[in-house]
Design a protein around this motif. Structure first.
Motif, short mmCIF file in Angstrom:
data_model
loop_
_atom_site.label_atom_id
_atom_site.label_comp_id
_atom_site.label_asym_id
_atom_site.label_seq_id
_atom_site.Cartn_x
_atom_site.Cartn_y
_atom_site.Cartn_z
N VAL A 65 0.77 -1.15 0.03
CA VAL A 65 -0.04 -0.02 0.01
C VAL A 65 0.70 1.17 -0.10
O VAL A 65 0.75 2.16 -0.77
N LYS A 66 2.02 1.12 0.57
CA LYS A 66 2.83 2.55 0.72
C LYS A 66 3.40 2.71 -0.58
O LYS A 66 3.38 3.83 -0.99
N SER A 67 3.88 1.60 -1.44
CA SER A 67 4.55 1.79 -2.56
C SER A 67 3.57 2.54 -3.66
O SER A 67 3.76 3.22 -4.38
N ILE A 68 2.18 1.56 -3.56
CA ILE A 68 1.34 2.05 -4.55
C ILE A 68 0.78 3.52 -4.12
O ILE A 68 0.73 4.39 -5.15
N VAL A 69 0.61 3.92 -3.16
CA VAL A 69 0.29 5.34 -2.79
C VAL A 69 1.23 6.44 -3.18
O VAL A 69 0.92 7.44 -3.71
N GLU A 70 2.68 5.94 -2.90
CA GLU A 70 3.80 6.90 -3.28
C GLU A 70 3.74 6.95 -4.92
O GLU A 70 4.13 8.09 -5.21
N PHE A 71 3.52 5.81 -5.45
CA PHE A 71 3.74 5.79 -6.84
C PHE A 71 2.62 6.88 -7.43
O PHE A 71 2.86 7.50 -8.24
N ALA A 72 1.31 6.62 -6.92
CA ALA A 72 0.29 7.55 -7.47
C ALA A 72 0.46 9.05 -7.10
O ALA A 72 0.19 9.68 -8.22
N ASN A 73 0.94 9.14 -6.10
CA ASN A 73 1.20 10.67 -5.86
C ASN A 73 2.59 11.32 -6.68
O ASN A 73 2.34 12.38 -7.25
N SER A 74 3.48 10.47 -6.59
CA SER A 74 4.42 11.01 -7.74
C SER A 74 4.13 11.14 -9.07
O SER A 74 4.68 12.14 -9.73
N CYS A 75 2.98 10.53 -9.44
CA CYS A 75 2.34 10.60 -10.85
C CYS A 75 1.50 11.63 -11.02
O CYS A 75 0.59 11.78 -12.08
N GLY A 76 0.78 12.26 -9.95
CA GLY A 76 -0.41 13.28 -9.91
C GLY A 76 -1.44 12.38 -9.92
O GLY A 76 -2.76 13.16 -10.46
N MET A 77 -1.62 11.26 -9.64
CA MET A 77 -3.14 10.38 -9.44
C MET A 77 -3.53 10.64 -8.12
O MET A 77 -2.60 10.53 -7.10
N SER A 78 -4.98 10.43 -7.87
CA SER A 78 -5.35 10.56 -6.63
C SER A 78 -5.43 8.91 -6.10
O SER A 78 -5.25 7.98 -7.03
N THR A 79 -5.71 8.73 -4.97
CA THR A 79 -5.59 7.33 -4.41
C THR A 79 -6.97 7.25 -3.34
O THR A 79 -7.10 8.06 -2.76
N CYS A 80 -7.76 6.06 -3.66
CA CYS A 80 -8.79 5.92 -2.76
C CYS A 80 -8.66 4.56 -2.13
O CYS A 80 -8.41 3.48 -2.81
N LEU A 81 -8.68 4.45 -0.76
CA LEU A 81 -8.46 3.12 -0.35
C LEU A 81 -9.95 2.78 0.35
O LEU A 81 -10.49 3.18 1.21
N GLU A 82 -10.21 1.48 -0.17
CA GLU A 82 -11.48 0.85 0.13
C GLU A 82 -11.58 -0.10 1.30
O GLU A 82 -10.25 -0.60 1.58
N VAL A 91 -12.39 0.60 4.59
CA VAL A 91 -11.91 1.26 5.79
C VAL A 91 -13.31 1.04 6.85
O VAL A 91 -14.35 1.58 6.74
N GLU A 92 -13.02 0.05 7.96
CA GLU A 92 -14.16 -0.44 8.47
C GLU A 92 -14.25 0.02 10.01
O GLU A 92 -15.51 0.01 10.77
N THR A 93 -13.19 0.64 10.47
CA THR A 93 -13.17 0.77 11.84
C THR A 93 -12.41 2.30 12.19
O THR A 93 -11.61 2.73 11.30
N GLU A 94 -12.51 2.95 13.27
CA GLU A 94 -11.80 4.18 13.40
C GLU A 94 -10.32 3.79 13.49
O GLU A 94 -9.66 4.53 13.06
N GLU A 95 -10.08 2.86 14.25
CA GLU A 95 -8.59 2.15 14.43
C GLU A 95 -8.18 2.12 13.09
O GLU A 95 -6.86 2.47 12.73
N LEU A 96 -8.65 1.26 12.21
CA LEU A 96 -8.07 1.40 10.86
C LEU A 96 -8.05 2.79 10.03
O LEU A 96 -6.97 2.99 9.63
N GLN A 97 -9.06 3.53 10.33
CA GLN A 97 -8.70 4.91 9.77
C GLN A 97 -7.71 5.79 10.02
O GLN A 97 -6.97 6.26 9.37
N ASN A 98 -7.32 5.75 11.46
CA ASN A 98 -6.32 6.44 11.94
C ASN A 98 -4.94 5.83 11.46
O ASN A 98 -4.10 6.61 11.33
N TYR A 99 -4.81 4.46 11.36
CA TYR A 99 -3.53 4.09 10.98
C TYR A 99 -3.22 3.97 9.44
O TYR A 99 -2.33 4.41 9.03
N LEU A 100 -4.24 4.05 8.72
CA LEU A 100 -4.09 4.06 7.36
C LEU A 100 -3.90 5.68 6.75
O LEU A 100 -3.32 5.99 5.74
N ARG A 101 -4.10 6.77 7.77
CA ARG A 101 -3.68 8.10 7.48
C ARG A 101 -2.24 8.26 7.39
O ARG A 101 -2.04 8.99 6.68
N LEU A 102 -1.59 7.12 7.77
CA LEU A 102 0.06 7.25 7.74
C LEU A 102 0.29 7.20 6.36
O LEU A 102 1.27 7.49 5.92
#
Length: 556
Positions: free
Chosen positions: A500-517, A519-530
């Motif tokens: 996930v880290k590499s895909i998001v970094e790849f998308a950001n460097s290429c000017g693409m947006s990313t959406c993570l599907e 996300v089921e809990t607040e704990e997971l949300q807070n972790y994925l914000r990293l």
């Protein structure tokens, strides 16, 4: 008073009572309650087994209060007076009782009434089945076993009344076993079973199946009651199970099947369907309850009759179809920024059928073109008003290969945009899995065409197939949506974290947006914000909802 007056010296009546008893008395302990006198007669075996001194007892409630487990006596105290009135005679009570040695066992209580007009007397026959001596009780949890589960389903089918069957599995139980050991997890099962017992009433029963799985039968249950019961289960387990001074919070996967009309099959058919739904809950739906009546039957086992009905619905102007929307939020704030349009179908007697039941099959049919265009038109028409409330709102609509391949699709999209007066820049078309089978030059050409009109283009379920990477490298996509399989269990999986880290970094460097599907809990949300993704989507924010509810959510 002893024996005198109890039977009114009516030998024929005595025979009638005992014949009733003998029909029901296999492996049981028996007593008879005189309805008018409120006295009880206990059989010799019952007296001996439970340590009761007298055959005739003037106030049987006092005797039973000393025998029944304190936590179960309320059920007995409410249930027996009902049966004295002739109510619920065909329903068993289940309580724990102690024998003469003081050891508690689980008993099922069966009742019937005998009356005799001549003497105007009535008797309640009470039979106590010691379930622990039968193979129908699980030795670890004292719950009914799988054998009893099957038997009770057969009984429910024979009664031809509505009921539901649930299968529940504790999530990540193997991990708990590895970390804490078998003794600890066995105690978890015992404590969980105890919580389930406290939730039961005369219309419900709980069973231990195999491993960390439990079964439930809910009598007189419709869809509303089933959903309410599932919520109750989750709320109870979210409070946590305390074992050895450690609080363990449990999550569950749930599969179910509803029987709302007469059912011609047998128990093994129902349990296999509930088990199928449970499997889908665990592997594809993050533990959310899957009702078999609504769920997928894979292309190898398609319900062809239902597919014919759905196919004809498309031909009839997409009757029965409607669209729900799952919000998409800004990752850093949780603020709604858009929504994904998801097709549904509802028609009696089939009820509501989710897309997993028919989309895979429909994507091989030419009718998918009309259905896809219907979803696009409906989504733009229904969400256009949201732009006045949330000017940056974007609606995501899935596009099938059947649409992308059709020569007239370009013109159809532009026509719908004009007809609904929906701004092209607020539409995002998501390329679904089957689009990946199209030639790359065709995909690139279509993507560039729609982007020329300001329409955003997204790669859905990115990473689940080798073709998705090739498309993103070759075609100028605006957005990548990471499949939820990468998100499930990510906090404990270093490989998923790196991916996930590499895909998001790849998308950001290429000017693409990313959406993570997913996300089921607040704990997971807070972790994925990293990971600095652009958007999140998942049940933590909302399940798919109809347009009215989405409007309320956008308005805040």
């Amino acid at each position: 008073m002893g024996e005198q007056g109890f039977w009114h010296d009516n030998e024929g009546y005595m025979d009638l009572v005992m014949n009733k008893v003998n029909m029901l008395a296999e492996d049981t302990y028996i007593y008879v309650l005189h309805l008018r006198q409120n006295r009880a007669w206990f059989s010799e075996t019952a007296k001996s087994y439970f340590g009761i001194k007298d055959t005739y007892v003037p106030d049987h409630y006092e005797i039973m209060r000393g025998l029944i487990h304190p936590d179960d006596f309320w059920e007995y105290e409410e249930g027996i007076p009902e049966r004295v009135r002739g109510v619920n005679l065909d329903r068993e009570l289940c309580v724990r009782m102690k024998d003469a040695s003081g050891e508690y066992h689980m008993y099922s209580i069966h009742t019937d009434i005998v009356t005799e007009e001549k003497n105007a007397e009535g008797y309640l026959l009470v039979l106590l089945h010691n379930e622990n001596v039968l193979p129908r009780i699980d030795a670890l949890t004292d719950l009914y076993s799988h054998t009893r589960f099957d038997a009770d389903i057969e009984t429910a089918i024979d009664k031809q009344a509505p009921f539901a069957v649930l299968m529940v599995k504790l999530e990540r139980f193997t991990n708990l076993n590895i970390i804490y050991g078998t003794d600890f997890t066995n105690q978890i099962l015992k404590e969980t079973a105890l919580q389930f017992i406290y939730m039961m009433d005369e219309n419900s029963a709980v069973y231990r199946l195999d491993g960390p799985k439990f079964g439930f039968i809910l009598r007189g249950c419709g869809r509303k009651e089933l959903l309410a019961f599932e919520r109750k289960l989750r709320e109870k387990l979210s409070e946590g199970i305390r074992v050895n001074n450690r609080l363990i919070k449990l999550k569950i996967c749930v599969g179910a099947i509803l029987i709302e009309q007469q059912y011609d099959g047998r128990a093994d058919s129902l349990t296999s369907k509930a088990s199928y739904a449970l499997g889908h809950s665990e592997t594809e739906h993050q533990g959310n309850m899957i009702i078999f009546n609504d769920e997928v039957r894979t292309s190898k086992n398609v319900d062809l009759d239902l597919m014919k009905v759905i196919h004809q619905s498309v031909r009839d102007g997409c009757t029965g179809f409607y669209v729900e929307y799952q919000p998409i939020v800004v990752s850093g704030t949780g603020r709604i920024i858009g929504a994904e349009a998801l097709v549904r179908w509802r028609m009696e007697p089939y009820g509501t059928v989710p897309p997993g039941m028919f989309i895979e099959w429909m994507e091989t049919d030419p009718a998918m073109y009309e259905l896809g265009n219907y979803v696009l038109q409906t989504a733009l028409r229904e969400t256009s008003e949201l732009l006045s409330i949330l000017p940056e709102f974007v609606v995501n609509v899935n596009v099938s290969a059947r649409q992308m391949e059709r020569e007239g699709f370009r013109a159809e999209v532009l026509h719908i945009l004009e007809q609904t007066r929906f701004p092209a820049s607020h539409l995002c078309l998501e390329l679904t899995e089957r689009c990946r089978d199209m030639p790359l030059d065709v995909i690139k050409r279509e993507v560039e065409f729609f982007q020329g009109y300001g329409i955003r283009m997204a790669m859905d379920d990115y990473g689940t197939g080798s073709a998705s990477s090739g498309i993103v490298l070759y075609a100028p996509m605006d957005e990548i949506k990471l499949d939820m399989s990468f998100i499930r269990g990510i906090t404990e999986d270093a490989k998923k974290q790196a991916m996930v880290k590499s895909i998001v970094e790849f998308a950001n460097s290429c000017g693409m947006s990313t959406c993570l599907e997913g996300v089921e809990t607040e704990e997971l949300q807070n972790y994925l914000r990293l990971y600095q993704a652009t958007w999140f989507q998942g049940y933590f924010y909302s399940r798919p909802v109809e347009i009215g509810k989405l409007r309320e959510m956008v308005q805040g």
